[in-house]
Design an enzyme around this catalytic site. Sequence first.
Site, PDB file in Angstrom:
ATOM      1  N   LYS A  99      -3.339   4.869 -14.164  1.00  0.00           N
ATOM      2  CA  LYS A  99      -4.707   4.509 -14.380  1.00  0.00           C
ATOM      3  C   LYS A  99      -5.304   5.365 -15.731  1.00  0.00           C
ATOM      4  O   LYS A  99      -6.177   4.894 -16.372  1.00  0.00           O
ATOM      5  CB  LYS A  99      -5.535   5.309 -13.267  1.00  0.00           C
ATOM      6  N   SER A 138      -9.550   4.867 -12.764  1.00  0.00           N
ATOM      7  CA  SER A 138      -9.925   5.804 -11.430  1.00  0.00           C
ATOM      8  C   SER A 138     -10.227   7.235 -12.204  1.00  0.00           C
ATOM      9  O   SER A 138      -9.765   7.638 -13.211  1.00  0.00           O
ATOM     10  CB  SER A 138      -8.585   5.811 -10.590  1.00  0.00           C
ATOM     11  N   TYR A 169       0.146   7.342  -9.960  1.00  0.00           N
ATOM     12  CA  TYR A 169      -1.219   6.740 -10.097  1.00  0.00           C
ATOM     13  C   TYR A 169      -1.897   7.105 -11.397  1.00  0.00           C
ATOM     14  O   TYR A 169      -2.717   6.264 -11.842  1.00  0.00           O
ATOM     15  CB  TYR A 169      -1.829   6.773  -8.728  1.00  0.00           C
TER      16      TYR A 169
HETATM   17  P1  NDP Z   1      -7.616  -2.352  -1.655  1.00  0.00           P
HETATM   18  O1  NDP Z   1      -6.228  -1.856  -1.205  1.00  0.00           O
HETATM   19  O2  NDP Z   1      -8.636  -2.438  -0.837  1.00  0.00           O
HETATM   20  O3  NDP Z   1      -7.470  -3.970  -2.180  1.00  0.00           O
HETATM   21  C1  NDP Z   1      -6.607  -4.140  -3.152  1.00  0.00           C
HETATM   22  C2  NDP Z   1      -6.612  -5.189  -3.766  1.00  0.00           C
HETATM   23  O4  NDP Z   1      -5.495  -5.426  -4.830  1.00  0.00           O
HETATM   24  C3  NDP Z   1      -6.400  -6.439  -2.745  1.00  0.00           C
HETATM   25  O5  NDP Z   1      -6.881  -7.585  -3.030  1.00  0.00           O
HETATM   26  C4  NDP Z   1      -4.572  -6.973  -2.993  1.00  0.00           C
HETATM   27  O6  NDP Z   1      -4.351  -8.134  -2.554  1.00  0.00           O
HETATM   28  C5  NDP Z   1      -4.802  -6.764  -4.595  1.00  0.00           C
HETATM   29  N1  NDP Z   1      -3.305  -6.510  -5.187  1.00  0.00           N
HETATM   30  C6  NDP Z   1      -2.595  -5.206  -4.950  1.00  0.00           C
HETATM   31  N2  NDP Z   1      -1.407  -5.326  -5.869  1.00  0.00           N
HETATM   32  C7  NDP Z   1      -1.731  -6.407  -6.454  1.00  0.00           C
HETATM   33  C8  NDP Z   1      -0.691  -7.284  -7.142  1.00  0.00           C
HETATM   34  N3  NDP Z   1       0.479  -6.863  -7.483  1.00  0.00           N
HETATM   35  N4  NDP Z   1      -0.953  -8.566  -7.675  1.00  0.00           N
HETATM   36  C9  NDP Z   1      -2.165  -9.015  -7.208  1.00  0.00           C
HETATM   37  N5  NDP Z   1      -2.982  -8.352  -6.526  1.00  0.00           N
HETATM   38  C10 NDP Z   1      -2.836  -7.183  -6.034  1.00  0.00           C
HETATM   39  O7  NDP Z   1      -7.932  -1.443  -2.976  1.00  0.00           O
HETATM   40  P2  NDP Z   1      -9.508  -1.028  -3.652  1.00  0.00           P
HETATM   41  O8  NDP Z   1     -10.539  -2.094  -3.310  1.00  0.00           O
HETATM   42  O9  NDP Z   1      -9.606   0.048  -2.983  1.00  0.00           O
HETATM   43  O10 NDP Z   1      -8.975  -0.760  -5.100  1.00  0.00           O
HETATM   44  C11 NDP Z   1      -9.234  -1.792  -6.192  1.00  0.00           C
HETATM   45  C12 NDP Z   1      -8.873  -1.155  -7.295  1.00  0.00           C
HETATM   46  O11 NDP Z   1      -9.900   0.005  -7.606  1.00  0.00           O
HETATM   47  C13 NDP Z   1      -7.444  -0.646  -7.374  1.00  0.00           C
HETATM   48  O12 NDP Z   1      -7.109  -0.855  -8.750  1.00  0.00           O
HETATM   49  C14 NDP Z   1      -7.563   0.966  -7.165  1.00  0.00           C
HETATM   50  O13 NDP Z   1      -6.578   1.487  -7.764  1.00  0.00           O
HETATM   51  C15 NDP Z   1      -8.942   1.011  -7.746  1.00  0.00           C
HETATM   52  N6  NDP Z   1      -9.612   2.205  -7.424  1.00  0.00           N
HETATM   53  C16 NDP Z   1      -9.834   2.367  -6.026  1.00  0.00           C
HETATM   54  C17 NDP Z   1     -10.599   3.651  -5.579  1.00  0.00           C
HETATM   55  C18 NDP Z   1     -10.806   3.967  -4.169  1.00  0.00           C
HETATM   56  O14 NDP Z   1     -10.996   4.858  -3.536  1.00  0.00           O
HETATM   57  N7  NDP Z   1     -10.832   2.682  -3.199  1.00  0.00           N
HETATM   58  C19 NDP Z   1     -10.731   4.596  -6.438  1.00  0.00           C
HETATM   59  C20 NDP Z   1     -10.584   4.431  -7.775  1.00  0.00           C
HETATM   60  C21 NDP Z   1      -9.812   3.337  -8.242  1.00  0.00           C
HETATM   61  P3  NDP Z   1      -3.745  -8.479  -1.064  1.00  0.00           P
HETATM   62  O15 NDP Z   1      -5.229  -8.432  -0.347  1.00  0.00           O
HETATM   63  O16 NDP Z   1      -3.360  -9.975  -1.370  1.00  0.00           O
HETATM   64  O17 NDP Z   1      -2.621  -7.652  -0.729  1.00  0.00           O
END
Ligand code: NDP
Length: 248
Positions: free
Chosen positions: A163, A146, A159
């Site tokens: 990251k 991130s 976070y």
């Molecule tokens: P969302 O909250 O939309 O989705 C998160 C996903 O991760 C879901 O599929 C969730 O599963 C899964 N998840 C969370 N915790 C776990 C766990 N312990 N084990 C397995 N699966 C898990 O997040 P984003 O799509 O926004 O984020 C995806 C990645 O991108 C993350 O690493 C986030 O930190 C990173 N990121 C996002 C940004 C943003 O602005 N959106 C910016 C920078 C980085 P379930 O649906 O089953 O809960």
Amino acid sequence: MSQTRNLAGGKLALVTGGSRGIGAAIAARLASDGCDIWLNYRRRKDCAEAVADKIRAMGRACRLLEFDVANAEQVAGVLGPLLAEHAPDILVNNAGLSRDTIFGLMSDQDWGEVIDTSLRGFFNVTRPVVQTMIHRRRGRIVTISSTSGLSGVPGQVNYAAAKAGLIGATKALALEVARRHVLVNAVAPGFIETDMVGHLPMDLILPRIPLGRLGRPEEVAALVSFLCSDEAEYITGQVFSINGGIYT
Ligand code: NDP
């Protein structure tokens, strides 16, 4: 990036946190590139099934893998037997979550959950998968970091630490496995339109983004797709920002 540039066809990709947001977009993009998908999720089976249906409609196989990446026993229980039979060509460490609050008020749980999901998750999933890649002398690992891990963001000490840790892990692992043709990179998105940013004050955030909008999950997926393509053969140990210019 045009589809024809991607040469990932016929491969197997494991995407963690693939049920929603960026992970769902990455899984769909790699499937459209020709990969079969192992799609991990933690809780939202309904969302994971919808992503799997979309992938199968593209003519690719999709296997749903339910585990919490931070839970070593769960990961080993699901991945262990599969890795004895199959070896992914691509691993995308995408699962992540945020628990934002000012540091003085941050609970042990807020700290632990964020660090464990990112860093233990990286360890629990990547260690067994990279062993199969080393053995086959090929593989691609892309980890979603991130902007917060590069710049630091107030309210995100947990976070940002998680990251930034992923960036260090990416660079070190890349050096360890380069001679085995396993390429390891990180992607650092800025604000991307997913559930994760749904609660944030967009009236304050949008004016700070030089391109004036949030990124789309599909845009992050296109970058990951490129890093998994044959055209990215000479790229390892790098961090790629995709953030609308908010941090350079
Ligand atoms: P969302 O909250 O939309 O989705 C998160 C996903 O991760 C879901 O599929 C969730 O599963 C899964 N998840 C969370 N915790 C776990 C766990 N312990 N084990 C397995 N699966 C898990 O997040 P984003 O799509 O926004 O984020 C995806 C990645 O991108 C993350 O690493 C986030 O930190 C990173 N990121 C996002 C940004 C943003 O602005 N959106 C910016 C920078 C980085 P379930 O649906 O089953 O809960």
